[in-house]
Structures are given as C-alpha cells and as structure tokens.
Design an enzyme around this catalytic site. Structure first.
Site, PDB file in Angstrom:
ATOM      1  N   TYR A 100       0.831  -1.202   0.000  1.00  0.00           N
ATOM      2  CA  TYR A 100       0.000   0.000   0.000  1.00  0.00           C
ATOM      3  C   TYR A 100       0.865   1.252   0.000  1.00  0.00           C
ATOM      4  O   TYR A 100       0.574   2.234  -0.683  1.00  0.00           O
ATOM      5  CB  TYR A 100      -0.928   0.012   1.219  1.00  0.00           C
ATOM      6  CG  TYR A 100      -1.894   1.164   1.213  1.00  0.00           C
ATOM      7  CD1 TYR A 100      -3.132   1.053   0.569  1.00  0.00           C
ATOM      8  CD2 TYR A 100      -1.580   2.370   1.828  1.00  0.00           C
ATOM      9  CE1 TYR A 100      -4.024   2.116   0.548  1.00  0.00           C
ATOM     10  CE2 TYR A 100      -2.464   3.442   1.812  1.00  0.00           C
ATOM     11  CZ  TYR A 100      -3.679   3.304   1.168  1.00  0.00           C
ATOM     12  OH  TYR A 100      -4.549   4.373   1.150  1.00  0.00           O
TER      13      TYR A 100
ATOM     14  N   THR B 214      -6.170  18.329  -0.859  1.00  0.00           N
ATOM     15  CA  THR B 214      -5.820  17.377  -1.912  1.00  0.00           C
ATOM     16  C   THR B 214      -7.007  17.220  -2.847  1.00  0.00           C
ATOM     17  O   THR B 214      -8.082  16.779  -2.433  1.00  0.00           O
ATOM     18  CB  THR B 214      -5.434  16.018  -1.315  1.00  0.00           C
ATOM     19  OG1 THR B 214      -4.308  16.184  -0.445  1.00  0.00           O
ATOM     20  CG2 THR B 214      -5.064  15.030  -2.418  1.00  0.00           C
TER      21      THR B 214
ATOM     22  N   ARG C  63      -6.134   0.588  -7.371  1.00  0.00           N
ATOM     23  CA  ARG C  63      -4.909  -0.049  -6.860  1.00  0.00           C
ATOM     24  C   ARG C  63      -5.161  -1.542  -6.693  1.00  0.00           C
ATOM     25  O   ARG C  63      -5.568  -2.026  -5.634  1.00  0.00           O
ATOM     26  CB  ARG C  63      -4.498   0.610  -5.541  1.00  0.00           C
ATOM     27  CG  ARG C  63      -4.210   2.101  -5.702  1.00  0.00           C
ATOM     28  CD  ARG C  63      -4.076   2.819  -4.375  1.00  0.00           C
ATOM     29  NE  ARG C  63      -4.099   4.271  -4.574  1.00  0.00           N
ATOM     30  CZ  ARG C  63      -4.327   5.152  -3.610  1.00  0.00           C
ATOM     31  NH1 ARG C  63      -4.555   4.743  -2.369  1.00  0.00           N
ATOM     32  NH2 ARG C  63      -4.340   6.447  -3.864  1.00  0.00           N
TER      33      ARG C  63
ATOM     34  N   HIS D 252       0.084  12.500  -6.970  1.00  0.00           N
ATOM     35  CA  HIS D 252      -0.250  11.615  -5.843  1.00  0.00           C
ATOM     36  C   HIS D 252       0.724  10.443  -5.750  1.00  0.00           C
ATOM     37  O   HIS D 252       0.366   9.332  -5.368  1.00  0.00           O
ATOM     38  CB  HIS D 252      -1.684  11.092  -5.999  1.00  0.00           C
ATOM     39  CG  HIS D 252      -2.437  11.026  -4.695  1.00  0.00           C
ATOM     40  ND1 HIS D 252      -3.369  11.955  -4.337  1.00  0.00           N
ATOM     41  CD2 HIS D 252      -2.389  10.138  -3.676  1.00  0.00           C
ATOM     42  CE1 HIS D 252      -3.887  11.645  -3.159  1.00  0.00           C
ATOM     43  NE2 HIS D 252      -3.298  10.550  -2.737  1.00  0.00           N
TER      44      HIS D 252
ATOM     45  N   ARG E 129      -0.119   7.201  -7.564  1.00  0.00           N
ATOM     46  CA  ARG E 129      -1.079   6.317  -6.908  1.00  0.00           C
ATOM     47  C   ARG E 129      -2.509   6.481  -7.410  1.00  0.00           C
ATOM     48  O   ARG E 129      -3.386   5.724  -6.990  1.00  0.00           O
ATOM     49  CB  ARG E 129      -1.052   6.581  -5.386  1.00  0.00           C
ATOM     50  CG  ARG E 129       0.254   6.177  -4.735  1.00  0.00           C
ATOM     51  CD  ARG E 129       0.371   6.720  -3.326  1.00  0.00           C
ATOM     52  NE  ARG E 129      -0.733   6.319  -2.466  1.00  0.00           N
ATOM     53  CZ  ARG E 129      -0.853   5.133  -1.870  1.00  0.00           C
ATOM     54  NH1 ARG E 129       0.077   4.204  -2.074  1.00  0.00           N
ATOM     55  NH2 ARG E 129      -1.873   4.859  -1.088  1.00  0.00           N
TER      56      ARG E 129
ATOM     57  N   ARG F 216      13.786  10.651  -3.881  1.00  0.00           N
ATOM     58  CA  ARG F 216      14.499   9.613  -3.136  1.00  0.00           C
ATOM     59  C   ARG F 216      15.929  10.011  -2.763  1.00  0.00           C
ATOM     60  O   ARG F 216      16.585   9.318  -1.992  1.00  0.00           O
ATOM     61  CB  ARG F 216      14.560   8.307  -3.951  1.00  0.00           C
ATOM     62  CG  ARG F 216      13.228   7.688  -4.292  1.00  0.00           C
ATOM     63  CD  ARG F 216      12.491   7.167  -3.072  1.00  0.00           C
ATOM     64  NE  ARG F 216      11.250   6.506  -3.482  1.00  0.00           N
ATOM     65  CZ  ARG F 216      10.106   7.131  -3.686  1.00  0.00           C
ATOM     66  NH1 ARG F 216      10.035   8.435  -3.491  1.00  0.00           N
ATOM     67  NH2 ARG F 216       9.024   6.482  -4.070  1.00  0.00           N
TER      68      ARG F 216
END
Length: 394
Positions: free
Chosen positions: A28, A159, A168, A287, A290, A322
């Site tokens: 998730y 949002t 998903r 997002h 996602r 990252r």
C-alpha cells in the site's frame, strides 16, 4: 547495532521497511496504481535530468537554510501527508511529526491518520500542516478545517486529485482495504511479521483497540477492521466530494486563517486560477503515481507551471523524491520547496522517529553534497544554470 546503522540511503530504508511490514501494508505504501506507469515515470523523469558540476569555486560554507511561507526551515523540504503512517509504526504520524520538528522541517498530517491532531499540536512541536479531503457532506470538511485552525496548524493542504478513487489492484489482491479484511491470507501475512504485530497492532489493542481514522467526522471513526457492510458507505473513496468548484476554494479561504495550498495541481491554467482565488501555494503532484496511471511526472510539468505563476505564489513539488540531488533538481527548475512522502515513511516503518530522522538527514547530506558539486553555497542561488540543457524535460 540497529537496523538503521546499515541504512545508507532511502533505498536501504525501503528494504528495512519491507522486511518489517506485512506485505499488504508495505505494498500500500510502496506501489502505485494499475500498471505502475506513473510510479515508474516519476523516478525516471527525475533521474533523467543531469546536473553540471562547477569547479574552482568557493564551497566552504554550503548551507541548506530555507524560507517556507515566511518562516525558517532547515532545508527546502516538508513531510507529505501519508495516511498509513499509523500502520507503519505505532502512532507513526506522531513519530514523523517529532522527527520533522527535531530536524527543522514542516510536517503534514493526513486526514486519514490514526493519531489525533490534538496530540500532535500539544506534544510534537515544530511546524504543523493539515491535509484535507473534501467530504460530500462539506460541512464535515469545514469542521475539520476549523478544528485544525484552533489547534494551531499553520497551513492547510487541500488534496484535489482524487477523481473517483484509485484502481490499486494490489490492494485487492492483498486484502488491504478499508476496512482491513481479516481473512486467511491477511492473517498469515501478519503472523509472519510478529515484531510488527506486537509493536504496532498489539500496542493499539492494549491502548484502546484497533486503530481508527480519528480525525474523520464522528460516525466515520470505525476501527480499520470494522464491519464491512457498515463501513462501505463510510469509506473515503465513496464519501469524498466529486462535485467541486472554485467556490469551495473561496469558502476554505474564508474559514482558514493560515496558509492555503491546493495539492494535486498538474496544469498551468489550474495554477493560474488558484492565484485568482487567493491561494498561497500549490503542490504539483500526481499523488505519487497512486491515482491516475497516465499522469506525467510533476517535474515534467513544473517548468510550464513556474512560467505561468510568475512568482505570485509558492510552488512545492512532490512524487518520486528519493535523493538529496532530487531536491536540487526541483529547485533548479523553479520549485520553492519539495514534499517527501514515501522516503520518510520508509524511515518511519524501519525505525519510528529515529528512522524518520535518518531519512531526513540522508536527504539533507545528499543535497548539501550536490550543492557543493554544482558550486552553490545557498539554496536561493540554485538555478537552471546547474542543469544540463539536453536533459531538461520536454
């Protein structure tokens, strides 16, 4: 030696989180939607951009000190809202907020968090922002906004990129949904992770029962393992408003005294419209890959939006960060700051507050090193001059 001692970058924290969390929880957090095209492109779009090193210049005093909404920050970074932080670690939102306060960056609390906003306001310290989903019963959302204002949250992130929910498919395969489906597969998954089961779910159970979305409206705060039939009409995916207009922005502007941001802007015309309605800032975001799988990466649309905004409001970008060098690239293309979601959530899942601090400090050290390579000592001096033109997003 703790597991964090062997984590030398965000990827290592991700690996540590994967080992500790049940598959349903980890997937998730980690995965995107449908074919994961947007998720993969977020990283590729950032890594495809190359920076030019500048030599024989003074880099003796590189500093990351920043200014976000007229207040000092230790670096141009804020923690993004991540609704599963409370399943990654016991009261994970609280752990993340404390880490953000200690490292000098703002923290955003997700609407779907498992820790009350009052606890963060009273105990976490630091700069607190609140994320908002608009419910169909809009007065519920307005109540949440007013409550955040009363508790001293300095910014509100609405949002808006939710559409009709996200497809998903991995969640369906893992039985990870709202409510959390306790079946043979999910129970075995949890039993294979006894440390997580005892330190997260066990602690919730010993302190009042299963985790709840405690900042939802009353009547919607059922346990995550609540009755499926009772929960179906109370899921955020079915109860979020899909009939929205810029009048909703005006209403939020009227009832929230702090900074108002819209999260999920991906078009220049939407950004320009936000300026007209008195919005203080936008978060360029898909997002984290996602929601809509055909979305471009935020960094790909960033230059066009920066041009349209003309410095009239704060621009923050997220999705795919990252490395500290990723922050430098975003700022070089015109962003004022960056939101980090998964990066710090991996840290939280690996080691709570200490893991989140580790993640933030890794990004900070990498950013400082990258700034030295491009010959820049101050964040305000980062410019597009550092980017190899042949690698700019088209």
């Amino acid at each position: 030696m703790s597991r964090l001692d062997h984590c030398y970058n965000i990827a290592d924290l991700r690996s540590a989180a994967k080992k500790r969390l049940p598959r349903g929880v980890f997937d998730y957090i980690d995965k995107g939607t449908e074919d994961m095209m947007s998720l993969g492109n977020n990283r590729k779009a950032i890594t495809d951009i190359k920076l030019l090193n500048k030599v024989i210049t003074d880099i003796s005093d590189v500093k990351l000190d920043s200014n976000i909404f007229d207040r000092a920050a230790a670096m141009p970074l804020a923690i993004a809202p991540t609704g599963t932080a409370g399943l990654a670690w016991y009261e994970g939102e609280f752990e993340l907020a404390k880490a953000a306060a200690k490292t000098g960056v703002p923290f955003t609390l997700a609407t779907g968090s498992n820790t009350p906003m009052e606890k963060l306001a009273n105990e976490a310290g630091g700069r607190l922002w609140m994320q908002l989903y608009m419910w169909k019963e809009k007065h519920y959302s307005d109540e949440l906004v007013r409550k955040a204002a009363r508790n001293g949250f300095e910014a509100l992130l609405w949002t808006v990129d939710i559409g009709h929910g996200a497809n998903r498919e991995h969640n369906l395969r893992n039985g990870f949904a709202t409510p959390y489906v306790l079946n043979t597969k999910s129970v075995i998954d949890m039993l294979r992770h006894p440390a997580w089961l005892s330190t997260v779910m066990g602690r919730y159970f010993m302190n009042g029962g299963m985790p709840r979305h405690v900042n939802y409206p009353k009547g919607y705060q059922m346990p995550i393992t609540g009755n499926v039939s009772k929960m179906e009409d109370k899921k955020p995916t079915t109860k979020r408003a899909d009939k929205l207009s810029w009048d909703d922005v005006d209403r939020l502007r009227d009832i929230f005294p702090g900074k108002l941001l819209i999260k999920g802007i991906m078009r220049a015309d939407d950004a320009s419209e936000a300026i007209e309605h008195g919005v203080d800032g936008i978060v360029i975001s898909n997002h984290g890959g996602r929601n809509m799988d055909s979305a471009p990466a935020p960094i790909q649309v960033l230059p066009e939006i920066v041009k349209a905004v003309e410095g009239k409001m704060t621009i923050i970008v997220d999705s795919g960060v990252r490395r500290g060098s990723d922050l430098v690239k975003c700022l070089a293309l015109g962003a004022d700051a960056v939101l980090a979601g998964r990066a710090t959530l991996y840290g939280t899942a690996a080691g709570g507050e200490a893991g989140a601090i580790k993640a933030i400090n890794l990004l900070k050290d990498e950013m400082k090193r990258t700034m030295a390579y491009i010959g820049t000592q101050r964040v305000t001096d980062i410019s597009s001059d550092a980017i190899w033109k042949n690698s700019l997003p088209s």
